[in-house]
Design a protein around this motif. Structure first.
Motif, PDB file in Angstrom:
ATOM      1  N   SER A 194     -11.330  27.976 -11.407  1.00 21.43           N
ATOM      2  CA  SER A 194     -11.501  27.161  -9.959  1.00 21.43           C
ATOM      3  C   SER A 194     -11.535  25.921 -10.648  1.00 21.43           C
ATOM      4  O   SER A 194     -11.453  24.969  -9.591  1.00 21.43           O
ATOM      5  N   ALA A 195     -12.974  25.821 -11.561  1.00 19.91           N
ATOM      6  CA  ALA A 195     -13.346  24.249 -12.255  1.00 19.91           C
ATOM      7  C   ALA A 195     -11.834  24.137 -12.302  1.00 19.91           C
ATOM      8  O   ALA A 195     -11.173  22.536 -12.053  1.00 19.91           O
ATOM      9  N   ALA A 196     -10.797  24.545 -13.259  1.00 21.66           N
ATOM     10  CA  ALA A 196      -9.808  23.402 -13.538  1.00 21.66           C
ATOM     11  C   ALA A 196      -8.921  23.364 -12.746  1.00 21.66           C
ATOM     12  O   ALA A 196      -8.134  21.986 -12.662  1.00 21.66           O
ATOM     13  N   SER A 197      -8.155  23.602 -11.422  1.00 17.81           N
ATOM     14  CA  SER A 197      -7.961  23.320 -10.423  1.00 17.81           C
ATOM     15  C   SER A 197      -8.194  22.380  -9.419  1.00 17.81           C
ATOM     16  O   SER A 197      -7.398  21.524  -9.488  1.00 17.81           O
ATOM     17  N   THR A 198      -9.808  22.419  -8.821  1.00 19.92           N
ATOM     18  CA  THR A 198     -10.199  21.583  -8.904  1.00 19.92           C
ATOM     19  C   THR A 198      -9.908  20.106  -9.591  1.00 19.92           C
ATOM     20  O   THR A 198      -9.671  18.852  -8.918  1.00 19.92           O
ATOM     21  N   LEU A 199     -10.622  20.245 -10.542  1.00 17.84           N
ATOM     22  CA  LEU A 199     -10.578  19.223 -11.448  1.00 17.84           C
ATOM     23  C   LEU A 199      -8.488  18.362 -11.395  1.00 17.84           C
ATOM     24  O   LEU A 199      -8.569  17.562 -11.234  1.00 17.84           O
ATOM     25  N   LEU A 200      -8.294  19.449 -11.593  1.00 15.05           N
ATOM     26  CA  LEU A 200      -6.105  18.705 -10.970  1.00 15.05           C
ATOM     27  C   LEU A 200      -6.362  18.466 -10.306  1.00 15.05           C
ATOM     28  O   LEU A 200      -5.185  17.381  -9.491  1.00 15.05           O
ATOM     29  N   SER A 201      -6.607  19.374  -8.780  1.00 14.54           N
ATOM     30  CA  SER A 201      -6.632  18.439  -7.333  1.00 14.54           C
ATOM     31  C   SER A 201      -6.840  17.104  -6.943  1.00 14.54           C
ATOM     32  O   SER A 201      -6.292  16.331  -6.161  1.00 14.54           O
ATOM     33  N   PHE A 202      -8.200  16.839  -7.478  1.00 16.49           N
ATOM     34  CA  PHE A 202      -9.508  15.640  -7.426  1.00 16.49           C
ATOM     35  C   PHE A 202      -9.546  15.181  -8.172  1.00 16.49           C
ATOM     36  O   PHE A 202      -9.676  14.422  -7.808  1.00 16.49           O
ATOM     37  N   GLY A 203     -10.263  15.754 -10.010  1.00 16.57           N
ATOM     38  CA  GLY A 203     -10.133  15.089  -9.581  1.00 16.57           C
ATOM     39  C   GLY A 203      -9.421  14.343 -10.529  1.00 16.57           C
ATOM     40  O   GLY A 203      -9.407  12.724 -11.265  1.00 16.57           O
ATOM     41  N   LEU A 204      -8.255  14.437 -10.868  1.00 10.07           N
ATOM     42  CA  LEU A 204      -7.089  12.647 -11.031  1.00 10.07           C
ATOM     43  C   LEU A 204      -6.888  11.927 -10.275  1.00 10.07           C
ATOM     44  O   LEU A 204      -6.243  10.643 -10.148  1.00 10.07           O
ATOM     45  N   LEU A 205      -7.703  11.857  -8.929  1.00  8.49           N
ATOM     46  CA  LEU A 205      -7.396  10.716  -8.074  1.00  8.49           C
ATOM     47  C   LEU A 205      -8.630  10.070  -9.038  1.00  8.49           C
ATOM     48  O   LEU A 205      -9.086   8.528  -8.282  1.00  8.49           O
ATOM     49  N   GLY A 206      -9.327  10.137  -9.579  1.00  9.53           N
ATOM     50  CA  GLY A 206      -9.945   8.466  -9.906  1.00  9.53           C
ATOM     51  C   GLY A 206      -9.156   7.603 -10.967  1.00  9.53           C
ATOM     52  O   GLY A 206      -9.850   7.201 -11.282  1.00  9.53           O
ATOM     53  N   LEU A 207      -7.608   8.414 -11.285  1.00  9.77           N
ATOM     54  CA  LEU A 207      -7.093   7.689 -11.930  1.00  9.77           C
ATOM     55  C   LEU A 207      -5.734   6.831 -11.128  1.00  9.77           C
ATOM     56  O   LEU A 207      -5.301   5.921 -10.942  1.00  9.77           O
ATOM     57  N   SER A 208      -6.355   7.099  -9.549  1.00 12.14           N
ATOM     58  CA  SER A 208      -6.421   6.439  -8.594  1.00 12.14           C
ATOM     59  C   SER A 208      -6.794   4.915  -8.415  1.00 12.14           C
ATOM     60  O   SER A 208      -7.410   4.813  -8.679  1.00 12.14           O
ATOM     61  N   LYS A 209      -5.301   4.060  -7.784  1.00 15.19           N
ATOM     62  CA  LYS A 209      -5.637   2.796  -8.128  1.00 15.19           C
ATOM     63  C   LYS A 209      -6.267   2.088  -6.595  1.00 15.19           C
ATOM     64  O   LYS A 209      -6.547   0.670  -6.231  1.00 15.19           O
ATOM     65  N   THR A 210      -5.896   3.416  -6.113  1.00 11.92           N
ATOM     66  CA  THR A 210      -7.205   2.581  -4.452  1.00 11.92           C
ATOM     67  C   THR A 210      -8.731   2.883  -5.038  1.00 11.92           C
ATOM     68  O   THR A 210      -8.889   4.481  -5.011  1.00 11.92           O
TER      69      THR A 210
ATOM     70  N   ALA B  36       1.068  -1.233  -0.104  1.00 11.07           N
ATOM     71  CA  ALA B  36      -0.258  -0.536   0.203  1.00 11.07           C
ATOM     72  C   ALA B  36       0.625   1.275   0.084  1.00 11.07           C
ATOM     73  O   ALA B  36       0.129   2.329  -0.637  1.00 11.07           O
ATOM     74  N   GLY B  37       1.973   1.318   0.910  1.00 11.35           N
ATOM     75  CA  GLY B  37       2.801   2.633   0.792  1.00 11.35           C
ATOM     76  C   GLY B  37       3.873   2.749  -0.669  1.00 11.35           C
ATOM     77  O   GLY B  37       3.731   3.783  -0.731  1.00 11.35           O
ATOM     78  N   LYS B  38       3.576   1.639  -1.145  1.00  8.51           N
ATOM     79  CA  LYS B  38       5.382   1.083  -2.473  1.00  8.51           C
ATOM     80  C   LYS B  38       3.360   2.116  -3.247  1.00  8.51           C
ATOM     81  O   LYS B  38       3.860   3.254  -4.345  1.00  8.51           O
ATOM     82  N   GLN B  39       2.470   1.811  -3.023  1.00  4.76           N
ATOM     83  CA  GLN B  39       1.201   2.181  -4.606  1.00  4.76           C
ATOM     84  C   GLN B  39       0.787   3.886  -4.199  1.00  4.76           C
ATOM     85  O   GLN B  39       0.417   4.231  -4.983  1.00  4.76           O
ATOM     86  N   ALA B  40       0.539   4.074  -2.421  1.00  2.00           N
ATOM     87  CA  ALA B  40       0.141   5.840  -2.409  1.00  2.00           C
ATOM     88  C   ALA B  40       2.047   6.344  -2.783  1.00  2.00           C
ATOM     89  O   ALA B  40       1.631   7.703  -3.850  1.00  2.00           O
ATOM     90  N   SER B  41       2.899   5.895  -2.819  1.00  2.00           N
ATOM     91  CA  SER B  41       4.240   6.487  -3.180  1.00  2.00           C
ATOM     92  C   SER B  41       4.704   7.334  -4.648  1.00  2.00           C
ATOM     93  O   SER B  41       4.677   8.012  -4.993  1.00  2.00           O
ATOM     94  N   SER B  42       4.529   5.780  -5.732  1.00  3.70           N
ATOM     95  CA  SER B  42       4.312   5.762  -6.529  1.00  3.70           C
ATOM     96  C   SER B  42       3.040   7.058  -7.573  1.00  3.70           C
ATOM     97  O   SER B  42       2.775   7.368  -8.149  1.00  3.70           O
ATOM     98  N   GLU B  43       1.416   6.767  -6.398  1.00  3.41           N
ATOM     99  CA  GLU B  43       0.264   8.024  -6.769  1.00  3.41           C
ATOM    100  C   GLU B  43       0.471   9.121  -6.836  1.00  3.41           C
ATOM    101  O   GLU B  43       0.231   9.983  -7.787  1.00  3.41           O
TER     102      GLU B  43
END
Length: 792
Positions: free
Chosen positions: A734-750, A246-253
């Motif tokens: 604001s929308a663009a920065s929110t997408l970059l801040s949180f929207g990219l979490l959609g690519l997470s494997k968690t 999990a730590g390795k995955q988190a570090s990679s993300e």
């Protein structure tokens, strides 16, 4: 001193005090977030005994690493295991082998029980003592004395002529398929023979430093085993393996998603303002907001839960709007307008966005869960401190000449001129009908899944190895067990014995393969006394089996007197004595000992399956002091209740925000709130169509989306007579920065982060697309449109 600099000075003093307090807490207390998920429960729903039992079981498993080294040939397995051991043996400070099988160790293991051998027998032998006559036991003793195939013997024949104690020891050995062989622990599956090597981890399993040290050693040992015996199989299981993965995955993300989103935001700010100063201003307000929220929560609650920090990190998505709104209007304002004058013009909208977001988060405080109340305090405090940073510092830090890229704002205005607007016409009606169909279809396909296991995504190879190892060792799970409670230690043992009688039919049905309990090793005083009395009557009395056996073999009468004297002089075996003996080491985690209201223990179940869980729960029904504990189901239920309460809090927040906005916008209030509500509904519908199941982290994202969407709606409606370029620029950035801040979490494997990120990605994009459609049309534009329609 100028009057407009006084708020900046006062706020500087407050922030300095906050910073000093935060540094003091860090240096003196080394603040660590609370990770106990049960701490989020209301006090009346938390059971200290259940929590202690779970912690006891989890801690016992947490510091263990089990290794199986196998091959088709036993000698090859031994060779590979020796190579594996050779790599780890020099590192006893990190990993210590726990498989000593010396003769002295075995003797120490047996010594305690041999003193109490007359009271230790299996249920089957006890039943035989009650039903079989003297001759049966005499023949059994003679068979063990003269026959070379009478079975294994524990100690001298004179100490256990009838084999009762040997039978009990063999029954205890059946609690695990592992057996000693050639000085090693051995298990087999029909195809391979395995050397079992249990290891005690001497460093914290969740320490990243420990993981960085231990994992390369395990990998090196695995390679050494493969080199020593090609074709050898190595199976490893342990909490540290999952934690490291999990730590390795988190570090990679973090290195990809985190750094990528940060660079994206920096580039976005640069292209919009042709300067990185705005990025520093926004980072400043976020830092102050997070510091203030953390400090106040520590003062109020003493500790801050990890989930609070995770949820609090979403403040970025709302708090940044205040700064971006000011910066965009400063960029588009006349140079003659001072920043203090600009703030007074923007203050009503900034105040509305703060109150709307605060009301949304305050809805969490109305739930009965302490965790949600802590999140509410953290969020509202963080937003307030970020807002005050904008109001107090921005006019002093940002002047008319600070930002000079006004052409960028005009470019946003040009794009907005072609955006569709909601009208009372056929096109709008058809669009709304299509949206309604999409909503209905998506929501009809939406399921719910609160299972905690759905939030985990460990490597498949790691899971496969653990499952295979668990099947070979027939080991119990530390998250599903029975909790036994009683006023005294002996009452706990009695209740364990009652439970085991309920579980024996499940073993016969193969619902489970067995159970582990302290009463297997230390029967209750009632059982011990009864068995000892039975043995004295059936075996030691004048006309019983032992005197008859003595006459048959011509034995010494002193032997009989010694056994009788031993039976009278030896006290009953107690849990305290057992827990101090070497034999108890593998089972100590099953005994919780004395608690506030008595004593408690754990009965662990082996070989359970999901299909058998209802029967195991039913086995405890009606038994005094016996409770079935399923931590997977408990935590899943907790997540489900949080999801439901968050859902109601979200609806309450919409109603409260509507009432607040109505005071200012009256009939146009629906234009402010409808885009967010519509975007939220469409997001859930799209998730349903895509096959996702609703969970807590989707609802958490929708709560954040409410705060963000209301900001966008307010920005647009503050100038109802026209579509102002500065407002549209603020919303877009604001929308663009929110997408970059949180929207990219959609690519997470968690899975949890993926659910949150995907919801934010869809929701923020939809709000951004929908908000301009609900803006009022400029009167001149409306007149031109009417003329065009008339010409058509």
């Amino acid at each position: 001193m100028k009057r407009h600099n006084l708020p900046a000075l006062l706020w500087s003093v407050v922030v300095a005090l906050l910073l000093g307090h935060g540094v003091s807490l860090w240096l003196n207390q080394r603040i660590a977030p609370d990770t106990d998920i049960l701490a989020l429960l209301p006090a009346q729903e938390r059971d200290p005994a259940v929590q202690q039992a779970f912690t006891h079981m989890a801690d016992a498993a947490q510091q263990k690493v089990i290794v199986l080294v196998g091959a088709k040939d036993w000698n090859q397995a031994r060779l590979a295991a020796d190579a594996y051991r050779a790599v780890l043996s020099p590192h006893a400070k990190l990993l210590q082998f726990a498989d000593q099988l010396g003769e002295q160790a075995q003797q120490d293991w047996l010594s305690l029980f041999q003193q109490h051998r007359l009271a230790l027998m299996t249920d089957g032998d006890e039943a035989a003592l009650r039903t079989q006559g003297t001759q049966y036991w005499v023949d059994a003793a003679l068979s063990k004395l003269y026959s070379p195939f009478a079975g294994p013997k524990i100690g001298a024949w004179q100490d256990d002529p009838f084999g009762l104690f040997s039978g009990w020891v063999q029954a205890r050995a059946q609690e695990t398929p592992v057996r000693p062989r050639d000085g090693r622990l051995f298990v087999a599956d029909g195809e391979r023979s395995y050397v079992v090597m249990p290891l005690n981890l001497r460093v914290p399993a969740f320490s990243m430093d420990a993981q960085k040290t231990v994992m390369p050693l395990l990998a090196k040992a695995r390679q050494a085993a493969s080199n020593a015996a090609p074709g050898a199989e190595v199976l490893e299981a342990g909490v540290i393996l999952h934690a490291a993965a999990a730590g390795k995955q988190a570090s990679s993300e973090i290195s990809t998603i985190g750094i990528g989103s940060m660079l994206g935001i920096v580039l976005l700010i640069w292209f919009s303002f042709r300067s990185l100063k705005p990025f520093a201003y926004i980072a400043l307000l976020l830092g102050v907001g997070f510091l203030g929220a953390l400090t106040l929560c520590l003062l109020l609650f003493g500790r801050v839960h990890l989930l609070t920090l995770v949820f609090g990190a979403t403040l970025i998505g709302v708090a940044q709007d205040y700064g971006i709104y000011f910066l965009c209007h400063r960029l588009g304002a006349d140079a003659a307008l001072s920043s203090s004058q600009l703030l007074r013009r923007l203050l009503p909208s900034l105040m509305l966005t703060l109150l709307a977001a605060a009301i949304g988060y305050t809805g969490l405080a109305l739930t009965p869960f302490p965790g949600l109340r802590q999140m509410a305090v953290f969020s509202v405090t963080g937003l307030l401190f970020a807002w005050l940073t904008v109001v107090c510092w921005y006019p002093a830090l940002i002047g008319p000449a600070t930002l000079k890229n006004a052409r960028q704002a005009q470019a946003f205005s040009a794009v907005l001129a072609h955006w569709p607007v909601l009208r009372a016409d056929r096109k709008t009606a058809l669009a709304l009908l299509a949206v309604a169909i999409l909503l209905g279809f998506g929501l009809s396909r939406l399921g719910v899944n609160d299972d905690i296991r759905s939030l985990q995504n460990p490597p498949k190879q790691l899971v496969a190895e653990q499952m295979r190892l668990g099947k070979l060792l027939d080991s119990p799970t530390p998250v599903q067990f029975y909790l036994i409670r009683g006023a005294t230690a002996d009452l706990v043992l009695q209740r364990e014995e009652t439970l085991k009688r309920q579980l024996d039919p499940l073993i016969a049905k193969r619902t489970i393969s067995g159970y582990q309990a302290i009463s297997n090793w230390v029967p209750s005083a009632q059982v011990q006394a009864g068995r000892r009395k039975l043995a004295e009557e059936k075996l030691l009395a004048d006309a019983a089996a032992l005197p008859v056996l003595l006459n048959r073999i011509g034995g010494d009468a002193d032997w009989l007197r010694a056994i009788r004297a031993h039976a009278v002089a030896t006290p009953l075996l107690t849990v305290e004595a057992f827990m101090q003996a070497p034999a108890s080491e593998p089972w100590r985690h099953l005994w919780l000992g004395q608690l506030d209201e008595g004593y408690a223990s754990v009965v662990a179940v082996r070989g359970l399956s999901l299909a058998g869980l209802p029967e195991l729960q039913q086995a405890a029904a009606g038994l005094a002091g016996v409770q079935w504990v399923d931590k997977v189901a408990d935590i899943s239920s907790l997540l489900g209740r949080y999801r439901q309460y968050m859902g109601w809090a979200l609806l309450f927040s919409y109603a409260a925000v509507f009432c607040l906005l109505f005071l200012r916008y009256r009939a146009a209030t629906w234009r402010v709130l409808a885009p967010t509500a519509l975007a939220s509904g469409l997001t859930i519908a799209l998730l349903g169509i895509a096959g996702h199941q609703l969970q807590l982290f989707h609802v958490l994202a929708l709560m954040l989306l409410l705060g963000i969407g209301v900001d966008y709606g307010v920005f647009f409606q503050e100038r109802p007579d026209r579509r102002e370029a500065s407002a549209w620029m603020a919303v877009s950035l604001s929308a663009a920065s929110t997408l970059l801040s949180f929207g990219l979490l959609g690519l997470s494997k968690t899975p949890a982060l993926q659910a949150f990120g995907l919801t934010m990605l869809l929701g923020t994009a939809l709000v951004w697309l929908i908000v301009p459609c609900f803006a009022r049309e400029h009167a001149a534009v409306a007149q031109v449109r009417q003329m065009e329609e008339a010409c058509e």
